[in-house]
Design an enzyme around this catalytic site. Structure first.
Site, short mmCIF file in Angstrom:
data_model
loop_
_atom_site.label_atom_id
_atom_site.label_comp_id
_atom_site.label_asym_id
_atom_site.label_seq_id
_atom_site.Cartn_x
_atom_site.Cartn_y
_atom_site.Cartn_z
N LYS A 185 -6.45 39.22 -13.56
CA LYS A 185 -6.12 40.61 -13.18
C LYS A 185 -6.81 41.58 -14.14
O LYS A 185 -7.50 42.52 -13.71
CB LYS A 185 -4.60 40.82 -13.20
CG LYS A 185 -4.18 42.16 -12.65
CD LYS A 185 -2.71 42.41 -12.81
CE LYS A 185 -2.44 43.13 -14.11
NZ LYS A 185 -1.09 43.64 -14.27
N ASP A 204 -2.54 42.52 -8.41
CA ASP A 204 -1.25 42.70 -9.08
C ASP A 204 -0.13 42.57 -8.04
O ASP A 204 -0.36 42.22 -6.88
CB ASP A 204 -1.20 44.05 -9.80
CG ASP A 204 -1.24 45.22 -8.82
OD1 ASP A 204 -1.38 45.00 -7.60
OD2 ASP A 204 -1.13 46.37 -9.28
#
Ligand code: SF4
Length: 212
Positions: free
Chosen positions: A121, A139
């Site tokens: 991420k 996310d």
């Protein structure tokens, strides 16, 4: 409507609703975005921005992070949660960036993933926002919305969602698309109470009215 067509429609619609596709985290230097993103794990962006205002003032250079003790860094980030682990990662990351990358944040997924505390991420966020490369920042908003919008089905694994989205979204649009998805997820399609009736994607969302 195929998934690709729906993605195209969603991308265009979100572009109209959120012309500014900006990252919510405040930073000046490339490594500051890296550190702010590390701090954002299990913490809100708003809280991270409050914390980093003092943190980046107390430690204004990568060298100052590397020379500080983990305890000194931890003191500034207490309210972020998991602060001891995060302080250790920030310190180790600063040391590694200076020792192995000449004080620059690297621009490949492989190198970014070597840095302490950096997962896909964070690496994707850096690739997209700092280097303008195609990036899918997967996310919690991205995962929830990808399921609701029918891009994946009952999929919670961020790597699988990232892979699915890479096949659907135009690479040049991918980073901005993810920023817009976060804005949209916070404002309209929240985890607990999606606002389907006044949603700008209502006519193209397969989950319209089904989330209660
Ligand atoms: Fe979310 Fe409802 Fe909008 Fe679909 S129609 S994106 S479920 S708020």
């Amino acid at each position: 409507m195929t998934k690709k067509e729906r993605m195209q429609a969603v991308t265009e619609r979100l572009k109209q609703v959120y012309p500014e596709a900006v990252c919510a985290l405040h930073y000046t230097h490339d490594y500051e975005l890296l550190f702010a993103t590390r701090l954002s794990a299990q913490c809100t962006d708003a809280r991270v921005n409050i914390v980093t205002e003092k943190l980046f003032s107390d430690f204004p250079t990568l060298e100052s992070f590397a020379e500080a003790s983990e305890e000194e860094i931890a003191e500034d980030i207490r309210s972020c949660g998991l602060f001891r682990t995060k302080a250790r990662d920030l310190h180790a990351c600063a040391v590694m960036l200076l020792a192995e990358y000449g004080g620059r944040v690297p621009d490949t997924m492989e190198e970014l993933l070597r840095l302490p505390g950096v997962g896909r991420k964070t690496a994707n966020l850096i690739l997209g926002d700092i280097f303008g490369k195609p990036a899918i920042v997967c996310d919690t908003h991205c995962i929830r919305l990808s399921n609701r919008l029918g891009f994946v089905r009952d999929e919670k694994d961020p790597v699988k969602v990232e892979k699915a989205l890479r096949g659907l979204v135009t690479p040049a649009e991918s980073s901005d698309f993810c920023h817009r998805l976060v804005l949209f997820g916070r404002e309209h399609c929240t985890a607990r109470a999606p606002r389907c009736t006044d949603c700008p994607l209502a006519d193209i969302c397969p989950s319209f009215g089904k989330m209660r």
